[in-house]
Design an enzyme around this catalytic site. Structure first.
Site, PDB file in Angstrom:
ATOM      1  CE1 TYR A 123      -2.930  -3.112   0.147  1.00 12.93           C
ATOM      2  CE2 TYR A 123      -4.488  -1.329   0.462  1.00 12.93           C
ATOM      3  CZ  TYR A 123      -4.223  -2.645   0.141  1.00 12.93           C
ATOM      4  OH  TYR A 123      -5.245  -3.480  -0.205  1.00 12.93           O
ATOM      5  CE  LYS A 175       2.069 -17.698  -0.894  1.00  5.94           C
ATOM      6  NZ  LYS A 175       1.169 -18.859  -0.970  1.00  5.94           N
ATOM      7  CG  ASP A 209      -1.835 -19.765   0.227  1.00  8.11           C
ATOM      8  OD1 ASP A 209      -1.270 -19.676   1.336  1.00  8.11           O
ATOM      9  OD2 ASP A 209      -1.269 -20.250  -0.770  1.00  8.11           O
ATOM     10  CG  ASP A 233      -7.896  -4.094   1.680  1.00  9.83           C
ATOM     11  OD1 ASP A 233      -9.043  -4.048   2.154  1.00  9.83           O
ATOM     12  OD2 ASP A 233      -7.553  -3.450   0.675  1.00  9.83           O
TER      13      ASP A 233
HETATM   14 MG    MG Z   1     -10.852  -3.098   1.739  1.00  6.10          MG
END
Ligand code: MG
Ligand code: NAI
Length: 339
Positions: A123, A175, A209, A233
């Site tokens: 981000y 991850k 995942d 998110d």
């Molecule tokens: Mg969102």
């Protein structure tokens, strides 16, 4: 007691659900006195900027805001105002609780709190194209980064949150099998921090995942989850889906010197202006704001009134399978608050 706070009605369904929330807060006797400011598309309309200086100055002064969703153009256009606000006020922790509010949903008795790193990862939006031959956009590049200091701050926040709220376990989601450095650092710091809480809060780790699959198969195994920005998110929308959808999911952006409370969802342009949006995500954010500012009794009364409206009066908006408009729902909630 009165407490000045910035109020950003936002875009799309924002003004409808924020108005419902401020009415309910007033009925509750909440201490907030609002300084109304604009951002997003409505910031452009009011002051020619998606993030006007007036709005920034207001939050600098009040250090506290409740905001409706803001529209961000997809692909090109201006940078996300939500991301810019988080960065401007150093709001490093994004707290997104998911709790079952109504029986009869897809899953019952869910109570998970997601703590999302809010400033770094992908981000940071360090993006650019690399031209090849006659294609100026042949390759798209993005550089994400996680700093050790920020990993430590957010993971410590998650463990402290668990301690303060009587929670047993923190799951670190990463991850690190593929992004061995970017999220490997997060995991490594997580293991270090967990040792400082040994015997008080349990630690657990999951690859993102697999975590997504397990959240759907057996969500009850999770308690507090801490993860990096992008994964947080995505997983927070997944969590919202477990408990009845985005219309119910609140969030808080917390920094050392300021806090901004908002819904997890966006401006829902598909239903904007129709008067059918569910205000409960912003209402839930307002309840978190009451907790944060030292009014847990008011927050508890607020949540109980919501529960009675949904589960005893059976007044629900369309997204929850009901027929109530935003206004009808708000009236029913006000009756419960004032009872
Ligand atoms: Mg969102
Ligand atoms: P969205 O969250 O606005 O909507 C997704 C779906 O959920 C839509 O079908 C919508 O109708 C429904 N929905 C959302 N909130 C609802 C509510 N309160 N009641 C009933 N139904 C509801 O996501 P979308 O459409 O991807 O994004 C729209 C805009 O919002 C974009 O510009 C996006 O960048 C922005 N956005 C802003 C956020 C913020 O201000 N923090 C967060 C997420 C998106």
């Amino acid at each position: 007691m009165s407490l000045e706070a910035t109020l950003i009605p936002g875009d799309g369904i924002g003004p409808e659900i924020v108005a419902a929330t401020t009415q309910a807060l007033a009925a509750l006797g909440a201490p907030f006195v609002w300084d109304v400011q604009h951002a997003g598309i409505s910031g452009i309309a009011a002051h020619g900027s998606p993030l006007p200086n007036e709005t920034l100055d207001s939050i600098r002064r009040t250090k506290l805001a409740l905001k409706g969703p803001l529209t961000t153009p997809v692909g090109g256009g201006f940078k996300s105002v939500n991301v810019a606000l988080r960065q401007e006020f150093n709001l490093f922790a994004n707290i997104r609780p998911a709790r079952s509010l109504m029986p009869g949903g897809r899953f019952e008795n869910i109570d998970i709190v997601l703590v999302r790193e809010n400033l770094e990862g992908f981000y940071a939006a360090l993006e650019h194209y690399i031209p090849v031959a006659d294609d100026p956009q042949a390759i798209a590049m993005s550089a994400g980064f996680n700093s050790r200091a920020e990993c430590r701050r957010i993971i410590t926040y998650a463990f402290d949150y668990a301690l303060a709220n009587g929670r047993r376990r923190v799951t670190i989601v990463h991850k690190a099998n593929i992004l061995k450095i970017l999220t490997g650092l997060f995991l490594q710091v997580g293991r270090d921090v967990a040792q400082e809480y040994a015997g008080r809060v349990e630690m657990d780790e999951r690859i993102v995942d697999a975590c997504a699959m397990q959240l759907v198969m057996n969500p009850w195994q999770f308690d507090v989850i801490v993860t990096t920005n992008l994964f947080g998110d995505i997983l927070s929308d997944l969590l919202a889906g477990l408990v009845g959808g985005l219309g119910l999911a609140p969030g808080a952006n917390i920094g050392e010197n300021a806090a901004i409370f908002e819904a997890v969802h966006g401006s829902a342009p598909d239903i904007a202006g129709q008067g059918v949006a569910n205000p409960l995500a912003v209402i839930g954010a307002a309840a978190m704001m009451l907790d944060h500012t030292g009014y847990p009794d008011l927050a508890a009364r607020f949540r109980e009134s919501v529960r009675l409206t949904l589960c005893v009066d059976y007044i629900r908006t369309r997204d929850l399978g009901g027929t109530a408009t935003t206004e009808e729902f708000t009236k029913a909630l006000l009756r419960r608050i004032e009872a």
